[in-house]
Design a protein around this motif. Structure first.
Motif, short mmCIF file in Angstrom:
data_model
loop_
_atom_site.label_atom_id
_atom_site.label_comp_id
_atom_site.label_asym_id
_atom_site.label_seq_id
_atom_site.Cartn_x
_atom_site.Cartn_y
_atom_site.Cartn_z
N LYS A 1 43.48 27.06 27.74
CA LYS A 1 44.16 28.30 27.33
C LYS A 1 43.26 29.51 27.56
O LYS A 1 43.70 30.55 28.06
N LEU A 2 41.99 29.37 27.19
CA LEU A 2 41.05 30.47 27.39
C LEU A 2 40.87 30.75 28.88
O LEU A 2 40.87 31.90 29.32
N ARG A 3 40.76 29.65 29.68
CA ARG A 3 40.59 29.79 31.12
C ARG A 3 41.75 30.57 31.73
O ARG A 3 41.56 31.43 32.58
N GLN A 4 42.95 30.25 31.26
CA GLN A 4 44.15 30.93 31.78
C GLN A 4 44.13 32.42 31.45
O GLN A 4 44.38 33.27 32.31
N ARG A 5 43.77 32.74 30.22
CA ARG A 5 43.69 34.14 29.78
C ARG A 5 42.66 34.92 30.62
O ARG A 5 42.91 36.03 31.08
N VAL A 6 41.52 34.29 30.80
CA VAL A 6 40.41 34.92 31.53
C VAL A 6 40.76 35.06 33.02
O VAL A 6 40.44 36.05 33.65
N PHE A 7 41.43 34.04 33.55
CA PHE A 7 41.81 34.02 34.96
C PHE A 7 42.80 35.15 35.28
O PHE A 7 42.76 35.75 36.35
N GLU A 8 43.66 35.43 34.32
CA GLU A 8 44.71 36.44 34.54
C GLU A 8 44.24 37.87 34.29
O GLU A 8 44.90 38.82 34.66
N ASN A 9 43.10 38.01 33.61
CA ASN A 9 42.68 39.35 33.22
C ASN A 9 41.18 39.58 33.49
O ASN A 9 40.32 39.04 32.79
N PRO A 10 40.86 40.37 34.51
CA PRO A 10 39.45 40.62 34.85
C PRO A 10 38.63 41.21 33.71
O PRO A 10 37.44 40.92 33.56
N ASP A 11 39.27 42.04 32.87
CA ASP A 11 38.54 42.63 31.73
C ASP A 11 38.13 41.56 30.74
O ASP A 11 37.01 41.59 30.19
N HIS B 1 38.45 38.10 19.33
CA HIS B 1 38.90 38.85 20.51
C HIS B 1 40.27 38.37 21.02
O HIS B 1 41.14 39.19 21.34
N PHE B 2 40.46 37.04 21.09
CA PHE B 2 41.67 36.50 21.71
C PHE B 2 42.73 36.04 20.71
O PHE B 2 43.88 35.79 21.10
N GLY B 3 42.33 35.88 19.44
CA GLY B 3 43.28 35.38 18.45
C GLY B 3 43.23 33.87 18.30
O GLY B 3 42.57 33.18 19.08
N ASP B 4 43.97 33.37 17.30
CA ASP B 4 43.94 31.95 16.94
C ASP B 4 44.56 31.03 17.99
O ASP B 4 44.38 29.81 17.93
N GLU B 5 45.35 31.60 18.93
CA GLU B 5 46.05 30.70 19.87
C GLU B 5 45.11 29.99 20.85
O GLU B 5 45.52 29.08 21.55
N VAL B 6 43.82 30.43 20.88
CA VAL B 6 42.89 29.74 21.79
C VAL B 6 42.14 28.59 21.11
O VAL B 6 41.28 27.96 21.72
N VAL B 7 42.48 28.30 19.85
CA VAL B 7 41.87 27.14 19.17
C VAL B 7 42.96 26.19 18.69
O VAL B 7 44.09 26.60 18.40
N ASP B 8 42.62 24.90 18.61
CA ASP B 8 43.60 23.91 18.13
C ASP B 8 43.53 23.78 16.61
O ASP B 8 42.78 24.52 15.94
N ALA B 9 44.29 22.85 16.07
CA ALA B 9 44.41 22.68 14.61
C ALA B 9 43.06 22.35 13.96
O ALA B 9 42.82 22.71 12.81
N SER B 10 42.18 21.69 14.73
CA SER B 10 40.87 21.32 14.15
C SER B 10 39.85 22.45 14.27
O SER B 10 38.73 22.32 13.83
N GLY B 11 40.27 23.56 14.92
CA GLY B 11 39.36 24.71 15.07
C GLY B 11 38.52 24.67 16.32
O GLY B 11 37.61 25.47 16.50
N ALA B 12 38.83 23.71 17.21
CA ALA B 12 38.08 23.61 18.48
C ALA B 12 38.73 24.48 19.55
O ALA B 12 39.95 24.68 19.55
#
Length: 201
Positions: free
Chosen positions: A70-80, A54-65
């Motif tokens: 970053k996710l909190r910021q995306r969610v905070f900015e967008n109610p959908d 849904h959000f793309g690879d930018e919400v995970v780090d190099a180890s895949g965690a």
């Protein structure tokens, strides 16, 4: 579920962890909604795979965690996005909570959840225990613990259920304005009470 389930909640900085850790020391199983919320988005889970899709690879780090900030910021900015993530995660978290409550082997079991009342998890519980402090204490303790701004803590408090409503929904209230000894004494009395209630169930 025939087991006696205690829901434990309280506002940010109220001392939920101190209370649940003490109850755990008495041999009582703890089911922690925050721990489960992290587990359902751990690397390799279906939850994390859906988030990446849904959000793309930018919400995970190099180890895949998952990079939570970053996710909190995306969610905070967008109610959908917030609605989407809640729809994905709430059923997964609830399923795990129920499974862990059923597996618990102690005299009674405690479900610890900051959003116990907001997310309707109190429906799973026989009683609700609220750890209560005033807002000034919440601000001071959380700022000290998490090294965050007053504004950030105020925003979190504002997003949680308000104190009068929380207290109204409580079956039992422990005031955590004092020191740990005071907290533990109140919990000792309630623990004895919960053992009696659990034996009757």
């Amino acid at each position: 579920m025939s087991r006696f389930i205690l829901g434990l909640t309280g506002g940010i900085g109220s001392g939920k962890s101190a209370a649940s850790n003490y109850i755990a020391e008495q041999g009582i199983a703890i089911v922690d909604a925050d721990v489960i919320a992290r587990d359902v988005v751990a690397p390799g889970t279906e939850g994390l795979a859906e988030i990446i899709a849904h959000f793309g690879d930018e919400v995970v780090d190099a180890s895949g965690a998952l990079i939570r900030s970053k996710l909190r910021q995306r969610v905070f900015e967008n109610p959908d996005d917030k609605a989407w993530i809640n729809q994905l995660l709430h059923p997964l978290i609830r399923e795990q909570i129920i499974a862990q409550l059923e597996q618990a082997q102690s005299a009674y079991v405690v479900l610890v959840a900051p959003l116990l009342l907001e997310n309707g998890l109190d429906a799973l519980c026989d009683r609700v225990l609220v750890i209560d402090v005033d807002e000034d204490t919440q601000l001071a303790r959380t700022q000290q613990r998490d090294s965050v701004s007053k504004q950030q803590v105020e925003a979190i408090i504002a997003a949680q259920i308000d104190r009068p409503t929380r207290l109204k929904k409580a079956d039992d209230v422990v005031s955590n304005q004092g020191d740990l000894r005071d907290l533990y004494q109140q919990l000792d009395r309630l623990h004895a009470h919960y053992l009696e209630l659990a034996a009757q169930k």
